[in-house]
Design an enzyme around this catalytic site. Structure first.
Site, PDB file in Angstrom:
ATOM      1  N   ALA A 222     -18.989  -4.954 -22.158  1.00 57.38           N
ATOM      2  CA  ALA A 222     -19.690  -4.875 -20.855  1.00 57.38           C
ATOM      3  C   ALA A 222     -20.406  -3.510 -20.873  1.00 57.38           C
ATOM      4  O   ALA A 222     -21.646  -3.387 -20.649  1.00 57.38           O
ATOM      5  CB  ALA A 222     -19.065  -5.203 -19.622  1.00 57.38           C
ATOM      6  N   GLU A 244     -17.547 -10.503 -32.501  1.00 57.55           N
ATOM      7  CA  GLU A 244     -16.681 -11.573 -31.607  1.00 57.55           C
ATOM      8  C   GLU A 244     -17.344 -12.592 -30.883  1.00 57.55           C
ATOM      9  O   GLU A 244     -16.742 -13.777 -30.626  1.00 57.55           O
ATOM     10  CB  GLU A 244     -15.996 -10.667 -30.750  1.00 57.55           C
TER      11      GLU A 244
END
Length: 469
Positions: A222, A244
């Site tokens: 984030a 990922e």
């Protein structure tokens, strides 16, 4: 160019059917010039080695010149002839080299031409070996990237050496630019999107390796997306390698933050007409930003470097984000170490070299070890960097993300803000900073971590900012 059936200077046999770039007259000109005016030898040795001579005899003569030079002896015609004779080379051949050139004036240019011919020969042999490697196994790409680096960077070149006066002039110009930015209240480097972080760090700089580390679920990705959007908003092109998460998921998280849409509703597809209007508006804004996403799984640092170099040539790479270190693939030849710490050290070193080579900041995300969770005080420490102390050594800056609320801690120390509630707040710890200070910087975030702001501002549901004071 010559066609010949002989031994190459590196000892390999070359068949008459092979056609390799070489020039015997150019080799003779370089050797002849050095025999006549040996004061040029030091400069020539900064450009080529013995392997630049295709003819094995010429390579031996150049080796004799270098050995005499290393011993402090004068490599004149007589001395070299005697040394050559001891190695089975006729003195008459050595003397004949001096007839190939009148002086040493052009010897450096000739040496550079030999270096180019050597590189082209190596590329030809490389292409043949690559074909065999590609048929034999899956690691040909990583091997090829390393071999190309070795080939293209093999020639030693004193042209990269610069007088300190020139470097100081650039340093003073950079200082003046930073002073002007500071006086105008602007970020000196690439903005982080957090004004407090900008003030402490000066923003991201070219050549920096920044480690952004935390335990899982703390918000590494984030914050990385926030940093990417902030940099791109000022015109800096950003390349994000997501090892990922797929590109669509990353783009969705950015879109939720840009539009102020509820993250849960967005994931479930439970969006209203008003949501769609905000989403389309957010997508239009994000779509104009110079951000490129690459979600290739199991990618290695040599491949990342190759991609970044190609994208920089297109003007698309002004900053690099890699999410995250422990998922970067290790080429087969490096697995010989049998030591995960050594492998991670190779990755972090490669990331630092990438930043330096391209002149861009590289932000490398990393996992912290479980030691954090085993302590009463959950504040991350440099010793928590997982699997390698080399990460700390290579990094110009180490940032830890800490959200005490994840551990059920209701309040935490926010530095100059005192003790604050952990709900909707987190703490960035600058644990290492080669060019500035360290310490804590608090930040605010919404529940889905799609919006991150300075502690002085409060993220709202609509993606707007309200001042806290």
């Amino acid at each position: 160019m010559n066609r010949n059936n002989q031994k190459r200077s590196d000892g390999a046999s070359v068949a008459t059917s092979d056609y390799l770039p070489s020039d015997s007259s150019l080799e003779a000109a370089v050797l002849g010039a050095l025999l006549l005016e040996n004061q040029y030898l030091a400069d020539v040795r900064g450009v080529i080695t013995s392997t630049a001579f295709y003819d094995a005899v010429n390579a031996k003569i150049f080796g004799i010149l270098c050995r005499l030079d290393d011993k402090g002896a004068t490599p004149d015609l007589y001395t070299v002839s005697q040394q050559a004779k001891a190695e089975g080379i006729a003195p008459a051949y050595v003397a004949g080299l001096t007839q190939a050139v009148g002086s040493g004036v052009e010897v450096l240019n000739h040496a550079r031409q030999l270096a180019d011919l050597e590189m082209r020969r190596r590329l030809i042999f490389f292409s043949a070996e690559l074909a065999a490697k590609a048929q034999a196994g899956p690691d040909a790409a990583e091997w090829a990237a390393k071999q190309l680096d070795e080939i293209t960077g093999a020639a030693l070149c004193v042209d990269t050496a610069r007088p300190i006066g020139d470097v100081l002039a650039e340093t003073l110009q950079d200082l003046e630019r930073r002073q002007q930015a500071s006086q105008q209240g602007e970020c000196v480097g690439i903005t982080t999107g957090l004004s407090h972080l900008d003030r402490v760090t000066g923003g991201w700089r070219g050549g920096q390796l920044v480690i952004l580390a935390a335990r899982p679920a703390m918000g590494k990705t984030a914050l990385a997306l926030h940093l990417a959007r902030a940099a791109a908003s000022t015109g800096t092109p950003v390349v994000i390698f997501s090892l990922e998460m797929p590109n669509t998921q990353l783009a969705g998280r950015m879109l939720v933050g840009a539009s102020g849409t509820d993250a849960t509703a967005f994931r479930a597809g439970d969006v209203t007409a008003a949501d769609w209007q905000r989403i389309e508006h957010g997508a239009a804004g994000l779509g104009r930003l110079p951000i490129h996403l690459i979600d290739t799984a199991s990618i290695s640092m040599p491949r990342i470097r190759a991609v970044c170099r190609a994208m920089q040539r297109r003007g698309w790479c002004g900053a690099v984000i890699i999410d995250y270190l422990q998922l970067v693939a290790v080429p087969t030849e490096e697995k010989r170490y049998g030591n995960r710490e050594r492998e991670v050290a190779e990755i972090s070193r490669a990331a630092k070299l990438l930043a330096k080579e391209l002149g861009v900041p590289v932000i490398l995300l990393a996992q912290l070890s479980r030691k954090v969770e085993e302590r009463t005080d959950k504040t991350p420490l440099l010793s928590d960097l997982r699997e390698s102390g080399a990460i700390e050594q290579d990094a110009d800056m180490v940032l830890f993300i800490d959200r005490p609320a994840v551990y059920g801690i209701e309040e935490f120390d926010a530095g100059r803000y005192g003790i604050i509630s952990s709900q909707g707040a987190g703490r960035l710890t600058i644990a290492k900073n080669r060019e500035g200070g360290t310490g804590f910087i608090p930040f605010r975030h919404n529940e889905s971590l799609t919006q991150i702001t300075d502690y002085d501002t409060i993220p709202t549901a609509q993606g707007e900012e309200d001042t806290a004071f």
